[in-house]
Design an enzyme around this catalytic site. Structure first.
Site, PDB file in Angstrom:
ATOM      1  N   CYS A  88      -7.659   1.839  -4.777  1.00 33.43           N
ATOM      2  CA  CYS A  88      -7.104   1.867  -6.123  1.00 33.43           C
ATOM      3  C   CYS A  88      -6.342   0.566  -6.359  1.00 33.43           C
ATOM      4  O   CYS A  88      -5.647   0.066  -5.489  1.00 33.43           O
ATOM      5  CB  CYS A  88      -6.171   3.035  -6.371  1.00 33.43           C
ATOM      6  SG  CYS A  88      -6.934   4.633  -6.214  1.00 33.43           S
ATOM      7  N   ASN A 128      -1.403   4.454  -6.698  1.00 33.61           N
ATOM      8  CA  ASN A 128      -2.312   4.164  -5.591  1.00 33.61           C
ATOM      9  C   ASN A 128      -1.750   4.868  -4.372  1.00 33.61           C
ATOM     10  O   ASN A 128      -0.561   4.732  -4.081  1.00 33.61           O
ATOM     11  CB  ASN A 128      -2.349   2.636  -5.390  1.00 33.61           C
ATOM     12  CG  ASN A 128      -3.062   2.235  -4.109  1.00 33.61           C
ATOM     13  OD1 ASN A 128      -3.852   3.004  -3.561  1.00 33.61           O
ATOM     14  ND2 ASN A 128      -2.780   1.034  -3.640  1.00 33.61           N
TER      15      ASN A 128
END
Ligand code: F6R
Length: 610
Positions: free
Chosen positions: A2, A101
């Protein structure tokens, strides 16, 4: 995994966010989204699939009005890749907007707590739990964003880097991290946040590294930092020296082929950084003779970096006569390892952020064992937490499949082997100098292989339908097979297995049938003939055999339908050359199959979850 970006300044945020995300797409690419704060409040646009779709949907970010925003490119952990699960996520009343993330490990328990307090969830993500938990604390304690985020940090288990916008704080983005990378950049009247430096390099080189359990508040006037107790802290800005063009594809079709061709430079730059006046010099890394006098070495890493470890096990044991164990970091961290006294743990990682490798470093340190990191990214978590760090000088690696970082890691390992050998008295001065000059020859020899790639292109074109490949070898040849096999699998999706040549007949040989491709590597003099016999065995069972060996040692056509040769080098450094044909075959196979070479399915670079 991410990618996160955030911007606050005077320019339109949308295009800046999308440009930043395009440089982070290697971190995850199953969906993407941006949230921009304009006159109408926060507007969120998401799309499933590659970033290009989001770019199209938002007219390159121009359709969103506003100068503050956050963006995300996702590698799914909780919940399938779709628009609903894509980030940014917002609380029901749009009080809080978050990109994240990492993985919130206790999200189920926290979700229940929030549900009991009236929160409803629209997605399957752990991130939505983060949004609502922050919203809950913000409203309950009424002590502002930093307090709400700090309370979330106290409750959260797992890894996270988050960027948060609050409805009432129109001129600020708040960020926090634990065990997932995040940097903050500043320029005149603006501030940026990103998972990685290349995302903001064209705007600023002045960055701050946020440490674990720290927070920051970004405004147009500057950035303030806080510890987990909500106290303001001082941080020093760092000027990043990275070459911005290194993260550009330039005239190449893909990053992977560009990076394959950058290997001579990556290896030479790494060698030059640590070799002065004919001697290895690790003083920059503060690696002392006492460190090198260790009696045992444990190398720990994941994926290709683990394969570097396997090569180095052979190299260090053969050159320095110091016993080496190689452990997958994901296993090492949980196995209650029995450390011998005087052990040096060597953690190898391109990104410096791999969750398992970082945990392995912490595990070793918790046992009072000295740690040495071999890392490519300055300021990364592993680089900062290990006792000593030697940096590979490969430059930014963007293709998900590693190539030049692998090669640079090998060279650091060879230099380490030489230093260990010197300190342990395993080589005399003449042999030391000879071995060093062999290592110095690696860049030119890689360049020589790269100067004629036609056989690898041809092989890929002729074998486009192959579905099973075995790569066999012994010792360092086997270690090179492991990396070659991973490369072929990840970018071409062809099933391959690396096998120790002598092990094949203990079961796996039953899979060999007419036409099965077996690539045999034979550079190690003591076992050349043995591997050649193993190739005869598979050939007589119908396999189509390809050999890879040193110039002047090619296999005859009675065994191999093709034999690729690499320049002669001290056989202990052969892996540096052997891997190149295998990288090229993998690359051209992927191209032949029309696959997305730089972003293979299901993968992401920098695996920050376990
Ligand atoms: C394969 C590949 C991965 C990485 C692994 C470790 O091409 O790139 O196997 O080697 O995920 O990553 P780092 O080196 O960043 O710790």
């Amino acid at each position: 995994m991410c990618g996160i970006v955030g911007y606050i300044g005077k320019k339109q945020a949308g295009p800046i966010l999308l440009d930043g995300l395009s440089r982070l797409e290697y971190r995850g690419y199953d969906s993407a989204g941006i949230a921009v704060r304009g006159k109408r409040g926060v507007e969120v646009v998401k799309s499933k699939g590659r970033l290009a779709l989001l770019v199209e949907k938002t007219d390159g970010g121009k359709s969103l009005d506003g100068t503050v925003g956050i963006g995300h490119t996702r590698w799914a952990t909780h919940g399938v890749p779709n628009e609903t699960n894509a980030h940014p996520h917002c609380s029901a009343d749009k009080n809080v907007t978050v990109v994240h993330n990492g993985i919130l490990e206790n999200y189920r328990e926290l979700r229940q707590k929030l549900a009991a307090n009236g929160y409803k969830f629209y997605s399957e993500t752990d991130t939505e739990v983060i949004v609502n938990l922050i919203d809950y604390y913000y409203k309950k304690y009424k002590a502002g964003p930093v307090d709400a985020i700090a309370r979330f940090m106290q409750r959260a288990r797992g890894a996270y880097a988050i960027a948060v916008m609050f409805r009432k704080y129109a001129g600020a983005i708040y960020v926090a991290r634990k065990d997932s990378p995040m940097i903050v950049g500043v320029a005149e009247g603006e501030a940026y946040v990103a998972s990685d430096v290349p995302a903001i390099l064209k705007h600023t080189r002045t960055v701050y590294y946020i440490d674990n359990l720290e927070m920051a508040c970004l405004t147009r006037k500057g950035v303030s930092f806080y510890n987990a107790d909500r106290e303001p802290i001082d941080k020093e800005a760092v000027t990043v020296e990275m070459d911005a063009s290194a993260a550009d594809k330039e005239e190449w079709q893909h990053f992977m082929i560009k990076e394959i061709h950058e290997q001579p430079r990556a290896v030479r730059n790494t060698f030059d950084r640590y070799v002065q006046d004919g001697k290895v010099d690790f003083s920059e890394a503060e690696l002392t003779e006492e460190d090198l006098r260790c009696k045992h070495i444990v190398i720990t890493a994941c994926g290709s970096a683990y394969h570097v470890g396997i090569v180095l096990q052979y190299v260090i044991e053969r050159i320095a006569r110091v016993p080496v164990r190689v452990e997958l970091a994901s296993e090492f961290r949980y196995r209650d390892f029995l450390f011998e006294p005087d052990t040096l743990v060597v953690a190898i990682s391109q990104s410096g952020e791999t969750a398992d490798t970082l945990a392995a470093v912490r595990e070793a340190k918790a046992h009072g064992v000295k740690t040495l990191a071999v890392v490519n990214v300055q300021g990364s978590s592993i680089a900062r937490e290990a006792d000593r760090t030697v940096f590979t000088v490969a430059g930014p690696e963007i293709a998900v499949a590693t190539t030049k970082a692998y090669s640079a890691q090998l060279v650091v390992g060879y230099l380490l082997a030489l230093e260990l050998a010197r300190v342990h008295g395993a080589v005399d001065g003449t042999e030391y100098t000879r071995l060093l000059s062999e290592v110095a020859s690696v860049p030119d020899k890689i360049a020589a292989i790269l100067s004629d790639i036609s056989s690898y292109q041809r092989f890929a074109a002729e074998h486009v339908n192959m579905h099973d490949v075995f790569m066999i070898g012994r010792g360092i040849d086997y270690a090179a097979c492991m990396e070659g096999s991973l490369k072929l699998k990840e970018v071409s999706y062809v099933h391959t297995e690396a096998y120790a040549a002598g092990e094949l007949k203990h079961g796996t040989i039953s899979l060999i049938e007419k036409g099965t491709v077996v690539i045999g590597i034979l550079t190690q003099s003591g076992v050349y003939e043995k591997t050649a016999s193993n190739l005869e065995e598979v050939k007589s069972r119908g396999a189509s055999v390809v050999g890879i060996t040193f110039e002047g040692h090619a296999l005859g056509s009675e065994i191999a339908s093709a034999c690729w040769t690499v320049p002669v080098i001290d056989e202990r450094f052969a892996a540096s050359l052997l891997v190149v044909p295998l990288q090229l075959v993998s690359y051209y196979m992927s191209v032949q199959l029309g696959l997305d070479v730089d972003k293979p399915r299901n993968l992401a670079k920098s695996v920050t979850v376990e």
